[in-house]
Design an enzyme around this catalytic site. Structure first.
Site, PDB file in Angstrom:
ATOM      1  N   ASP A 161       0.827  -1.211   0.000  1.00 30.92           N
ATOM      2  CA  ASP A 161       0.000   0.000   0.000  1.00 30.92           C
ATOM      3  C   ASP A 161       0.865   1.266   0.000  1.00 30.92           C
ATOM      4  OD1 ASP A 161      -2.447   1.323   0.017  1.00 30.92           O
ATOM      5  OD2 ASP A 161      -3.273   0.090   1.619  1.00 30.92           O
ATOM      6  N   TRP A 195      -3.061   3.252  -5.900  1.00 31.51           N
ATOM      7  CA  TRP A 195      -4.338   3.860  -6.292  1.00 31.51           C
ATOM      8  C   TRP A 195      -4.280   4.653  -7.612  1.00 31.51           C
ATOM      9  CZ3 TRP A 195      -2.695   6.411  -1.371  1.00 31.51           C
ATOM     10  CH2 TRP A 195      -2.728   5.519  -0.305  1.00 31.51           C
ATOM     11  N   GLY A 196      -3.264   4.383  -8.417  1.00 25.65           N
ATOM     12  CA  GLY A 196      -3.161   5.097  -9.687  1.00 25.65           C
ATOM     13  C   GLY A 196      -2.595   6.497  -9.552  1.00 25.65           C
ATOM     14  N   ASN A 198       0.347   7.750  -9.221  1.00 24.61           N
ATOM     15  CA  ASN A 198       1.567   8.065  -9.975  1.00 24.61           C
ATOM     16  C   ASN A 198       1.624   7.303 -11.295  1.00 24.61           C
ATOM     17  OD1 ASN A 198       3.264   9.743  -7.902  1.00 24.61           O
ATOM     18  ND2 ASN A 198       2.380   8.038  -6.762  1.00 24.61           N
ATOM     19  N   ASP A 216     -10.320   3.394  -3.568  1.00 19.88           N
ATOM     20  CA  ASP A 216     -10.993   2.176  -3.106  1.00 19.88           C
ATOM     21  C   ASP A 216     -12.423   2.041  -3.629  1.00 19.88           C
ATOM     22  OD1 ASP A 216      -8.672   1.789  -1.764  1.00 19.88           O
ATOM     23  OD2 ASP A 216      -9.558   1.833   0.249  1.00 19.88           O
TER      24      ASP A 216
HETATM   25  C1  GLA Z   1      -6.043   1.197   1.360  1.00 17.33           C
HETATM   26  C2  GLA Z   1      -6.198   0.176   0.235  1.00 17.33           C
HETATM   27  C3  GLA Z   1      -7.317  -0.798   0.593  1.00 17.33           C
HETATM   28  C4  GLA Z   1      -6.990  -1.482   1.902  1.00 17.33           C
HETATM   29  C5  GLA Z   1      -6.780  -0.445   2.994  1.00 17.33           C
HETATM   30  C6  GLA Z   1      -6.252  -1.077   4.283  1.00 17.33           C
HETATM   31  O1  GLA Z   1      -7.170   2.022   1.448  1.00 17.33           O
HETATM   32  O2  GLA Z   1      -6.459   0.799  -0.989  1.00 17.33           O
HETATM   33  O3  GLA Z   1      -7.495  -1.750  -0.438  1.00 17.33           O
HETATM   34  O4  GLA Z   1      -5.850  -2.286   1.745  1.00 17.33           O
HETATM   35  O5  GLA Z   1      -5.837   0.532   2.603  1.00 17.33           O
HETATM   36  O6  GLA Z   1      -6.042  -0.135   5.278  1.00 17.33           O
END
Ligand code: GLA
Length: 408
Positions: A161, A195-196, A198, A216
Site C-alpha cells: 500500500d 491507487w493510480g 503516480n 478504493d
Molecule cells: C487502502 C487500500 C485498501 C486497503 C486499505 C487497508 O485504502 O487501498 O485496499 O488495503 O488501505 O487499510
C-alpha cells in the site's frame, strides 16, 4: 531460499539495516519487466478487507481458505487467500515484524502451512510508508527484513500500500520492495496498491505483477458518495487497456460481489471485471455466502473470459441509450461480447452482427460477421444461443449484463 533464510537466522543478534542486508544479498533494482512467470493470467483469490476491514484474525482467514477449498471456487481457479491490513503486531528489538499475537496466536508460518495443505496460497499486506493505512507498522526502512520474513513464513503474494509514504517516490519505493522480494528468493506475486496516483501503468510492469488504477471500491453500482462505485471504476479503466497483458495487469480493485449490491449488479460487476481481464479477488464472507453469490463468483464460463491466455483487456465498441457493447478478443479467434445496461430500467437491444464489423487495432484482431459466422454462447444461462447469422434481439435488465462467447 534455505541459505538466505539461514542468513536471516544466523544474524538475528545484529542490528541490521535493510540496505545493508540488501547489499549482502547482492540484489539490485530490476531494470526490465518482471516477467518471471507469475501471473500469466490475472490473479484469482480472496482478500479480507472489503468485508472485514481491520477486524481480522486467524480463524477468519482459515475459514475463508476452507470455504474456497471446498465450495467449488478453488476448482474454478481461485488460489490466493490474502490477509489485508491489521495482521501486524510489533517489530522485535532487531526490527523484524511479528504477527499480532492476540489475533494470530498460531503465527503466520502455521497459517501459511495450513493454507498450503488446502492447495491454496497465502498473501499478506504491507505498506511502502512508515505506517499502513490503518496505522500498523509499514515496511519503510525494513523492506529486506520484511521480504525475508515473508519468505520464511511461506507467503506467496504481497499487496503493498501507499499510505504515509511522504517524501517517497512511488516507482523507487516499489522497486525497492521488488528487489527485496527477489533477494528473499521465494516467488512472491507483487501487487502495487498506490491507487493510480503516480500512473503505475507506465512503470508498474518493471516492478510488479499488478497495480491498482483507482482509489478504493465500495459496494455501490453507480452514483456518487463515499468510495468509488463499480461504474465509476469501470469508466476509469477505458484508456488503460494497452498497459495490461500476461504478467502485468491493471487492477480495478477487489470484488464487492456478495457485499450488498443486488444480484443483477453483482453479476454485472463480475462480468465487467472479466471483460477487463482484471484480477478476480473476491471480498465477501466466503463461508456464509448464499448460493446466488457463489454462482456468480464460480461461473467458469465467465472466468474463462477473464483468464483467457491472450490476456487482452476488453473495450467499449459502442454505446446506445446507456447500454454499452463491449468486446474482448480471446485466443483461438474467439471473442467475448457483453451488453452492459447502466440504467435502472430494462433496455431492449437489437444488434445486427452483419453490419457491425469489429476492429481491435491494439490486439490486431478483426471480426467480420458479414463473411464469418460465429456460434453464440450465453455465459450466464450457460446455453447455446444461435449464431451471428441472425441479429441479436434481447432485453437487458436494469444494472445487469448479457454476456456471450463467440466462436468460429
Ligand atoms: C487502502 C487500500 C485498501 C486497503 C486499505 C487497508 O485504502 O487501498 O485496499 O488495503 O488501505 O487499510
Amino acid at each position: 531460499m534455505t541459505s538466505r533464510i539461514y542468513i536471516l537466522k544466523s544474524f538475528k543478534t545484529a542490528a541490521w539495516s535493510s540496505s545493508l542486508l540488501g547489499v549482502l544479498l547482492g540484489s539490485q533494482p530490476a531494470a526490465k519487466a518482471v516477467d518471471d512467470g507469475l501471473a500469466r493470467t490475472p490473479p484469482m483469490g480472496w482478500n479480507s478487507w472489503n468485508k472485514f476491514g481491520g477486524n481480522i484474525n486467524e480463524a477468519i482467514i482459515r475459514q475463508a481458505a476452507e470455504a474456497m477449498a471446498t465450495n467449488g471456487m478453488k476448482e474454478a481457479g481461485y488460489a490466493y487467500i490474502n490477509i489485508d491490513d491489521c495482521w501486524h503486531g510489533k517489530r522485535d528489538e532487531r526490527g523484524f515484524i511479528q504477527a499480532d499475537p492476540q489475533r494470530f496466536p498460531s503465527g503466520m508460518k502455521a497459517l501459511a502451512d495450513y493454507v498450503h495443505v488446502l492447495g491454496l496460497k497465502l498473501g499478506i499486506y504491507s505498506d511502502a510508508g512508515w505506517r499502513t493505512c490503518a496505522g500498523r507498522p509499514g515496511s519503510r526502512g525494513h523492506e529486506y527484513q520484511d521480504a525475508l520474513t515473508y519468505a520464511e513464513w511461506g507467503i506467496d503474494y504481497l499487496k503493498y500500500d501507499w499510505c504515509n509514504a511522504d517524501n517517497l517516490k512511488a516507482e523507487g519505493a516499489y522497486a525497492t520492495m521488488h528487489a527485496a522480494l527477489r533477494a528473499a528468493g521465494r516467488p512472491i506475486l507483487f501487487s502495487l496498491c498506490e491507487w493510480g496516483s503516480n500512473k503505475p501503468w507506465l512503470w508498474g510492469k518493471n516492478v510488479g505483477h499488478l497495480w491498482r488504477t483507482t482509489g478504493d471500491i465500495t459496494p455501490r453500482f453507480a452514483g456518487g458518495g463515499r468510495g468509488l462505485s463499480v461504474l465509476r471504476i469501470l469508466d476509469l479503466q477505458k484508456d488503460l487497456r494497452q498497459y495490461a497483458g500476461p504478467g502485468h495487469w491493471n487492477d480495478p480493485d477487489m470484488l464487492e460481489v456478495g457485499n450488498g449490491m443486488s444480484v443483477n449488479e453483482d453479476r454485472a460487476h463480475f462480468s465487467m471485471w472479466c471483460m477487463l481481464a482484471a484480477p478476480l479477488i473476491a471480498g465477501n464472507d466466503l463461508p456464509n455466502m448464499p448460493k446466488t453469490t457463489l454462482d456468480i463468483l464460480a461461473n467458469k464460463e465467465l472466468i474463462a473470459i477473464d483468464q483467457d491466455a491472450l490476456g487482452v483487456q476488453g473495450f467499449v465498441y459502442q454505446t446506445n441509450q446507456n447500454v454499452e457493447v463491449w468486446f474482448k478478443p480471446l485466443s483461438n479467434d474467439a471473442w467475448a461480447m457483453c451488453l452492459l445496461n447502466r440504467t435502472n430500467a430494462a433496455q431492449k437491444v437489437s444488434f445486427d452482427w452483419k453490419s457491425e464489423p469489429v476492429d481491435d487495432t491494439l490486439a490486431k484482431r478483426e471480426a467480420h460477421f458479414d463473411t464469418t459466422t460465429y456460434a453464440v454462447r450465453n455465459l450466464w444461462s450457460n446455453e447455446d444461443a444461435g449464431s451471428t447469422a441472425k441479429p441479436l434481439d434481447v432485453e437487458v435488465p436494469g444494472h445487469d449484463v448479457l454476456a456471450f462467447r463467440l466462436s468460429k
